[in-house]
Design an enzyme around this catalytic site. Structure first.
Site, short mmCIF file in Angstrom:
data_model
loop_
_atom_site.label_atom_id
_atom_site.label_comp_id
_atom_site.label_asym_id
_atom_site.label_seq_id
_atom_site.Cartn_x
_atom_site.Cartn_y
_atom_site.Cartn_z
N CYS A 12 -40.93 -112.98 32.77
CA CYS A 12 -39.70 -112.16 33.50
C CYS A 12 -40.08 -110.68 33.36
CB CYS A 12 -38.38 -112.75 32.78
SG CYS A 12 -36.99 -112.08 33.34
N HIS A 67 -35.87 -103.60 27.46
CA HIS A 67 -36.01 -103.91 28.56
C HIS A 67 -34.57 -103.87 29.70
CE1 HIS A 67 -33.37 -107.31 27.49
NE2 HIS A 67 -33.94 -108.12 28.59
N GLY A 68 -33.87 -103.19 29.05
CA GLY A 68 -32.16 -103.22 29.82
C GLY A 68 -31.44 -102.61 28.99
N ILE A 82 -31.31 -108.44 42.82
CA ILE A 82 -32.09 -107.67 43.80
C ILE A 82 -30.96 -106.35 44.05
CG2 ILE A 82 -33.10 -107.45 46.21
CD1 ILE A 82 -33.51 -110.23 46.21
N PRO A 125 -33.51 -101.15 33.69
CA PRO A 125 -32.11 -101.52 34.38
C PRO A 125 -30.94 -101.56 33.51
CG PRO A 125 -33.59 -103.57 34.05
CD PRO A 125 -34.35 -102.37 33.21
N GLY A 126 -29.86 -101.15 34.24
CA GLY A 126 -28.69 -101.53 33.41
C GLY A 126 -28.17 -102.55 34.14
N HIS A 163 -41.41 -108.31 30.69
CA HIS A 163 -40.62 -107.91 29.33
C HIS A 163 -40.62 -109.40 28.53
CE1 HIS A 163 -37.12 -107.88 32.32
NE2 HIS A 163 -37.05 -109.12 31.47
N ASN A 198 -29.14 -113.47 34.97
CA ASN A 198 -29.20 -111.84 35.12
C ASN A 198 -30.35 -111.30 36.04
OD1 ASN A 198 -31.33 -112.50 33.43
ND2 ASN A 198 -31.02 -111.14 31.63
#
Length: 390
Positions: A74, A316-317, A154, A292-293, A260, A151
């Site tokens: 992922c 990773h986020g 796009i 990413p948030g 990740h 989670n």
């Protein structure tokens, strides 16, 4: 970074607050007999199966399927476009076309994707050496280029560099899930029949990397990482085609693609080790990464600083602060929708069941980034314009 020194090896944490379950899991890892030097916990960490999401652990001689997780490979793919703006009316059309074009949630393609789009196999498929891939390869052709749920997302974003960006978060779909389950069961069987006796409540059953099952897991796990990357690539190609149909002048920079959930053979602190990154991103010196948030917060393109204390890793986020059921119980649907509306985001929160992916279910990504300034350097800040989820 702060350090806990009460266990067999130290625990190094890049977060201030940690819940009891996550702390116990990381203590179990620190007392696991094959972990090397120290355990690293990233600032987005929260409880997982066996190993916390956001954990990094190096082992000597063994691989732990639960320290990679069920969604092997992922990760996130990001592409900068040449566009500097998109009209809201066009954005809605683009979102509608994405939802029509890319299978979401549990949906797969009705016809198999061409076999040439699947990752090359480094070894021949056989029941003995790659049992899960041999069984799942043809099914994987139906899954290639599909988003999944949870989670995964796009997202169309506006960068502070003045460009529109595209971002996709997805994994290895059912093929990764099958591989994870198959080898975790083999690890449980090995634990019962031989090897060191470890409390089964730890959920850290392992396979010796020199064993047939351990070697096969590593081969199939690495294939899954390539499959997940190919899955994101296929979806990104479709999203770029939709953007190009909207504006034929659009061009696209080379993609950044980061996994990740995986294990990797590396050298750290004087030993050849297997680094397990579960919800953690590699952050080598000057390497480009993605953090990413949530669908209501910023995401970031970052540059790694190669910090040895994190095994050259970063978050990773944003990381969850509420479990899925907890988020559905505690968060207010109208308030979460109003928050996204004020931010001008075309979002994916419609019903109470969607609250597990609301912005309020996640940590403050700015605080997460602040806590790892010694691990990564921010290069581009991305604001969400539109989000598609399963």
């Amino acid at each position: 970074m702060r350090i806990i020194t009460t266990e067999r090896i130290p625990i190094k944490l890049w977060l201030d607050n940690i819940d009891r379950e996550t702390l116990q899991q990381v203590k179990n890892l620190a007392n696991f007999p094959f972990t090397h030097h120290h355990i690293a916990l990233m600032p987005d960490a929260h409880v997982g199966y066996g190993m916390p999401i956001g954990g990094v652990a190096a082992t000597i001689g063994v691989v732990i399927p639960n320290a990679v997780g069920v969604d092997i490979g992922c990760g996130v793919r990001a592409v900068r476009t040449s566009l500097t703006s998109i009209e809201p009316s066009e954005l809605k059309k683009i979102v509608a076309r994405i939802r029509e074009t890319i299978p979401l949630g549990f949906n797969h393609h009705k016809k198999p994707r061409p076999a040439k789009l699947m990752p090359d196999l480094s070894t021949a498929i056989s029941e003995s050496s790659l049992p899960v891939i041999a069984r799942e390869f043809e099914k994987g052709r139906y899954q290639l280029g599909t988003l999944g749920g949870g989670n995964h997302f796009i997202e169309i974003q506006m960068g502070n560099d003045g460009h529109i960006w595209l971002m996709i978060h997805s994994g290895s779909r059912n093929i990764g899930y099958r591989i994870a389950g198959y080898y975790n069961q083999l690890a449980k069987d090995f634990h019962k029949s031989g090897g060191l006796k470890i409390d089964p409540k730890w959920q850290l059953d392992y396979l010796p990397i020199c064993s047939t099952n351990g070697s096969n897991y590593f081969t199939e796990m690495e294939y899954c990482v390539r499959f997940a990357a190919a899955n994101r690539k296929e979806m990104m190609s479709r999203v770029c085609a939709i953007i190009a149909d909207t504006d034929p002048t659009a061009t696209f920079a080379p993609a950044v693609d980061i996994a990740h959930n995986y294990a990797s053979k590396e050298h750290h602190f004087g030993e050849d080790v297997i680094v397990h990154r579960k919800g953690a991103t590699k952050a080598v010196k000057d390497g480009i990464g993605i953090i990413p948030g949530s669908q209501g917060s910023n995401s970031f393109i970052v540059k790694g600083l190669g910090a040895p204390e994190s095994f050259m890793s970063c978050s990773h986020g944003a990381g969850r602060k509420l479990g899925r059921k907890q988020a559905r119980r505690q968060l207010n649907l109208a308030r979460e929708i109003e928050f996204l509306k004020k931010r001008g985001v075309i979002h994916a929160i419609r019903h109470k069941k969607d609250l597990d992916e609301a912005a309020g279910a996640y940590k403050d990504v700015h605080e997460v980034l602040e806590n790892q300034q010694d691990l990564v350097e921010k290069t581009v800040t991305l604001s969400p314009l539109a989000v598609v989820k399963g």
